[in-house]
Design a protein around this motif. Structure first.
Motif, PDB file in Angstrom:
ATOM      1  N   SER A 303       2.299  -1.146  -0.384  1.00 29.75           N
ATOM      2  CA  SER A 303       3.301  -1.554  -1.318  1.00 29.75           C
ATOM      3  C   SER A 303       3.299  -0.822  -2.600  1.00 29.75           C
ATOM      4  O   SER A 303       3.082  -1.161  -3.675  1.00 29.75           O
ATOM      5  N   PRO A 304       3.541   0.524  -2.539  1.00 31.73           N
ATOM      6  CA  PRO A 304       3.288   1.474  -3.440  1.00 31.73           C
ATOM      7  C   PRO A 304       4.073   1.289  -4.609  1.00 31.73           C
ATOM      8  O   PRO A 304       5.362   0.775  -4.620  1.00 31.73           O
ATOM      9  N   ILE A 305       3.727   1.824  -5.836  1.00 22.02           N
ATOM     10  CA  ILE A 305       4.484   2.166  -7.044  1.00 22.02           C
ATOM     11  C   ILE A 305       4.787   3.596  -7.397  1.00 22.02           C
ATOM     12  O   ILE A 305       3.730   4.267  -7.441  1.00 22.02           O
ATOM     13  N   LEU A 306       6.101   3.944  -7.504  1.00 17.95           N
ATOM     14  CA  LEU A 306       6.267   5.254  -7.805  1.00 17.95           C
ATOM     15  C   LEU A 306       6.031   5.603  -9.122  1.00 17.95           C
ATOM     16  O   LEU A 306       6.267   4.649 -10.185  1.00 17.95           O
ATOM     17  N   ASP A 317      -1.185   5.502  -1.477  1.00 14.22           N
ATOM     18  CA  ASP A 317      -1.211   4.324  -0.335  1.00 14.22           C
ATOM     19  C   ASP A 317      -2.726   3.903  -0.132  1.00 14.22           C
ATOM     20  O   ASP A 317      -3.312   4.702   0.217  1.00 14.22           O
ATOM     21  N   LEU A 318      -2.976   2.821  -0.779  1.00 15.83           N
ATOM     22  CA  LEU A 318      -4.213   2.167  -0.499  1.00 15.83           C
ATOM     23  C   LEU A 318      -4.788   1.700   0.790  1.00 15.83           C
ATOM     24  O   LEU A 318      -5.973   1.311   1.017  1.00 15.83           O
ATOM     25  N   TYR A 319      -3.921   1.992   1.851  1.00 12.04           N
ATOM     26  CA  TYR A 319      -4.155   1.472   2.858  1.00 12.04           C
ATOM     27  C   TYR A 319      -4.721   2.721   4.024  1.00 12.04           C
ATOM     28  O   TYR A 319      -5.584   2.587   4.750  1.00 12.04           O
ATOM     29  N   ASP A 320      -3.951   3.732   3.742  1.00 14.29           N
ATOM     30  CA  ASP A 320      -4.093   5.121   4.390  1.00 14.29           C
ATOM     31  C   ASP A 320      -5.100   5.707   3.667  1.00 14.29           C
ATOM     32  O   ASP A 320      -5.119   7.003   3.920  1.00 14.29           O
TER      33      ASP A 320
END
Length: 352
Positions: A303-306, A317-320
């Protein structure tokens, strides 16, 4: 005859005195084929100003006879030699790159050998001022700058149901009708104007350079809010699931569809617009440079923040384990992988 080489420097030194400068100081050291200075000798130099490239059109050519000193050094002023062709004071320094071609005869004659051609990387401001002056007559450069500034004027006639805009660059008024039941609010951005007609379900924009109006229809159930950014206008239609941007460079509206479950927030920066679709897992950016929307996919769990700065957008992207940035100048996305154990924080720094 000695073969001459030049070690040279172009000094941006103006002959101001009480008039517009008409010369650029040039200094060079003449070296022979062994690298030793050619001292106390007459040399004749042929100088040409070329347009656009090292093989471009010759705009001006002159020759000068100079005597080197005990170190092989000589000085001259480009623009004050013996004229061969062209006119130095009519060169348009503000149009295209300019190149200096240097030829020389070591004996002081006219049997010239090419020394080299170099781009003038720093055209003197005063020379560009001279170009403007020659175009506009004997006017002051400050007057030219002031006169080239424009201000457009707009107003709403709520009785005749029209918006009027005066566009200074074309010197004409243009109008746009709206629904008789509407009471639109006119907004502006750098000479451009826009408003929303909630009864006819249209957003209208007036191009500040051409005075031409353009419209974009939206869903009758929508009540969009216009967002401005550096000449451009944008809004989101949450019923048709589209984001719209009016780009003043192209004079057209461009749209981007998003997932029907998404309720994106529109972000702006220096004329570019962006939003996140957290259902389709994509970040979208409208690029003024390309006039198109461009997307970047991210992990479905993220759930990224721009983040926005100077026309650029970025997110993590803290998952990829990747950082993504959209470069507003070139209109492309790029990424950087980081360690899977890291949880970095983006820090922005605007450049001058």
């Amino acid at each position: 005859m000695k073969k001459l080489l030049l070690f040279s420097a172009l000094f941006i030194s103006f002959l101001t005195f009480a008039q517009v400068p008409q010369g650029i100081s040039y200094q060079a050291i003449a070296l022979n084929s062994s690298g030793a200075p050619v001292v106390s000798s007459d040399v004749r130099v042929k100088l040409s100003i070329l347009d656009s490239s090292s093989s471009g059109t010759i705009l001006y050519t002159e020759t000068q006879l100079k005597t080197t000193n005990a170190q092989g050094l000589f000085n001259l002023v480009i623009g004050q030699g013996t004229l061969v062709s062209g006119a130095f004071n009519t060169i348009n320094w503000g149009n295209n790159s300019k190149f200096l071609k240097v030829e020389m005869d070591a004996s002081g004659g006219t049997n010239y050998a090419l020394v080299g051609t170099t781009q003038l990387l720093s055209v003197p401001y005063a020379m560009h001022a001279a170009s403007v002056s020659s175009i506009a007559g004997n006017t002051n450069i400050n007057d030219e700058i002031i006169e080239n500034k424009t201000s457009n004027i707009g107003f709403i006639d709520l009785y005749d149901n029209k918006v009027y805009v005066y566009t200074s660059t074309v010197g004409t008024w243009s109008s746009q009708s709206f629904n008789a039941n509407a009471s639109p609010q006119l907004i502006e951005s750098n000479g451009n104007f826009a408003f929303v007609d909630f009864y006819d379900n249209k957003a209208y924009s007036c191009n500040g350079k051409t005075g031409i109006w353009s419209s974009q229809t939206f869903n009758p159930n929508a009540s969009p809010d216009l967002v401005t950014s550096n000449n451009n206008f944008a809004f989101i239609d949450f019923y048709d699931n589209k984001a719209y941007v009016y780009n003043t460079k192209t004079g057209i509206w461009a749209s981007q569809t998003f997932n029907s479950n998404a309720s994106p927030d529109l972000m702006e920066s220096n004329g570019n617009f962006a939003f996140l679709d957290l259902y389709d897992n994509k970040a979208y950016v409208f690029s003024t440079k390309t006039g198109t929307w461009l997307s970047q996919t991210f992990n479905g769990n993220a759930s990224p923040i721009l983040t926005a700065t100077n026309g650029n957008f970025a997110f993590l992207d803290l998952y990829d384990n990747k950082a993504y940035i959209f470069n507003g100048k070139i209109g492309t996305w790029s990424s950087q992988t980081f360690n899977s154990n890291a949880s970095p924080t983006l820090i922005t720094s605007g450049t001058n």
